[in-house]
Design a protein around this motif. Sequence first.
Motif, PDB file in Angstrom:
ATOM      1  N   UNK A 143       6.615 -71.767 -25.967  1.00 50.57           N
ATOM      2  CA  UNK A 143       6.651 -73.052 -25.267  1.00 50.57           C
ATOM      3  C   UNK A 143       6.940 -74.233 -26.189  1.00 50.57           C
ATOM      4  N   UNK A 144       6.872 -74.020 -27.498  1.00 49.91           N
ATOM      5  CA  UNK A 144       7.135 -75.106 -28.449  1.00 49.91           C
ATOM      6  C   UNK A 144       8.617 -75.124 -28.818  1.00 49.91           C
ATOM      7  N   UNK A 145       9.073 -76.230 -29.380  1.00 44.68           N
ATOM      8  CA  UNK A 145      10.467 -76.381 -29.789  1.00 44.68           C
ATOM      9  C   UNK A 145      10.609 -75.893 -31.241  1.00 44.68           C
ATOM     10  N   UNK A 146      11.206 -74.707 -31.455  1.00 43.53           N
ATOM     11  CA  UNK A 146      11.285 -74.147 -32.814  1.00 43.53           C
ATOM     12  C   UNK A 146      11.964 -75.093 -33.808  1.00 43.53           C
ATOM     13  N   UNK A 147      13.045 -75.760 -33.357  1.00 45.96           N
ATOM     14  CA  UNK A 147      13.807 -76.648 -34.236  1.00 45.96           C
ATOM     15  C   UNK A 147      12.947 -77.805 -34.734  1.00 45.96           C
ATOM     16  N   UNK A 148      12.167 -78.385 -33.830  1.00 46.55           N
ATOM     17  CA  UNK A 148      11.289 -79.510 -34.163  1.00 46.55           C
ATOM     18  C   UNK A 148      10.274 -79.110 -35.239  1.00 46.55           C
ATOM     19  N   UNK A 149       9.665 -77.936 -35.069  1.00 46.91           N
ATOM     20  CA  UNK A 149       8.644 -77.473 -36.012  1.00 46.91           C
ATOM     21  C   UNK A 149       9.266 -77.080 -37.347  1.00 46.91           C
ATOM     22  N   UNK A 150      10.420 -76.438 -37.303  1.00 49.47           N
ATOM     23  CA  UNK A 150      11.069 -76.037 -38.559  1.00 49.47           C
ATOM     24  C   UNK A 150      11.532 -77.252 -39.365  1.00 49.47           C
ATOM     25  N   UNK A 151      12.001 -78.295 -38.662  1.00 47.43           N
ATOM     26  CA  UNK A 151      12.415 -79.529 -39.348  1.00 47.43           C
ATOM     27  C   UNK A 151      11.244 -80.175 -40.079  1.00 47.43           C
ATOM     28  N   UNK A 152      10.031 -79.959 -39.531  1.00 48.26           N
ATOM     29  CA  UNK A 152       8.825 -80.532 -40.159  1.00 48.26           C
ATOM     30  C   UNK A 152       8.265 -79.604 -41.246  1.00 48.26           C
TER      31      UNK A 152
END
Length: 447
Positions: free
Chosen positions: A426-435
């Motif tokens: 349910x989370x945005x993988x791209x958003x978390x990986x960018x962080x």
Amino acid sequence: MALKITVIGTGYLGATHAAAMAELGFEVLGLDVVPEKIEMLGRGQVPMFEPGLEDLLRKHVAGIEGSTGRLRFTMDWAEVAEFGDVHFVCVNTPQKHGEYACDMSYVDSAVESLAKHLRGPNLVVGKSTVPVGSADRLAARILELAPGGGEVELAWNPEFLREGFAVDDTLHPDRIVVGVRSERAEKLLREVYATPIADGSPFVVTDFPTAELVKTSANSFLATKISFINAMAEVCEAAGGDVARLAEAIGHDDRIGKKFLRAGIGFGGGCLPKDIRAFMARAGELGADQALTFLREIDSINMRQRGQMVELARQALGGGPFLGKRVAVLGATFKPDSDDVRDSPALNVAGQIHLQGGQVTVYDPKGMGNARRLFPTLGYADSAIEAVRGADVVLHLTEWREFRELDPRALGEAAAARVILDGRNALDPELWRKAGWSYRAMGRPTA
């Protein structure tokens, strides 16, 4: 003369149904055998979290300033029998201890306690989820016990409530199913549901067995859909595919549809698991067990997902034991917008890791109290950031909106290691990986 309605059992289903019936304009009397529950409801409070329910209750409970006064509660069976024209039985049907079968003792007790007081023309309406054949048996028992004899009828009207949407599902149902044996019973139920029928809710009239089978069939279908996409996640893991893109692609086929196709740690709660098991047990009693053998595999796939998440967490920590490792778990309830932790996959995973030596800290927006009562030995935090503080791995296990809106950078500063396992896709993988996080989910590419 306007119909008067009673609701027997004021748990999740009963409290919602009673408040909704008052909202539809009926005088309603609710009954329960637990004094604390009656006192609480009489103050306009509900013993569970369900969006909108407490407000609806306070709008109608007698004695609350500004309420319509259409809703009262009692513990007196004779008062209920005297008051009502239509009596809804909304008591629990849990799984029997050590068996797949459904425990009918609460339904049997409620029907018998009510029936012996019913003197005039009355309609008793079962809403509880029961094994097929129960309505026939209960109708005969009512005839045997009720002083009103043949003037007391039974109907079956299964509930289709989704936790988190129960109020809307009761006031604006996507279908109303009634199992009846007479035109009178059908007419009374059409009168009860006149408002939603006028608003376009389909009204389906069936016999008893079909009405009983509708709920268990619907739940079995949904469970099958969830376990199907979780089985596809296992294949994607092995083949290097992406189950989220797979679900999107097949969901565009309107024969399949997009709902219930999010792979993850599987279903839980007080309905789906026990309902499919009770369905299998009843089919066996009827000699039709071969028809439902596939449900055993559905159940097995579902339970396997929990163990797979535990293994995923172990791998994320280097593949060794959990001993001394700090694990943050975001989510305790079996689904968002509820405080229900019954058979929660999130708590099951947290408990397994804890039993294997992990230092587990849980945070959930609404389920903390219930989780603490069920798993008192787990650690609990007052916020997501506190749960994550010092964690070697973070597990996202209930898809609350609050978790989707978290700031991965702020969370990353609190965690010991930026490793997140998304058990709900349910989370945005791209958003978390960018962080700077290592993001992993079942059936998804690692990068």
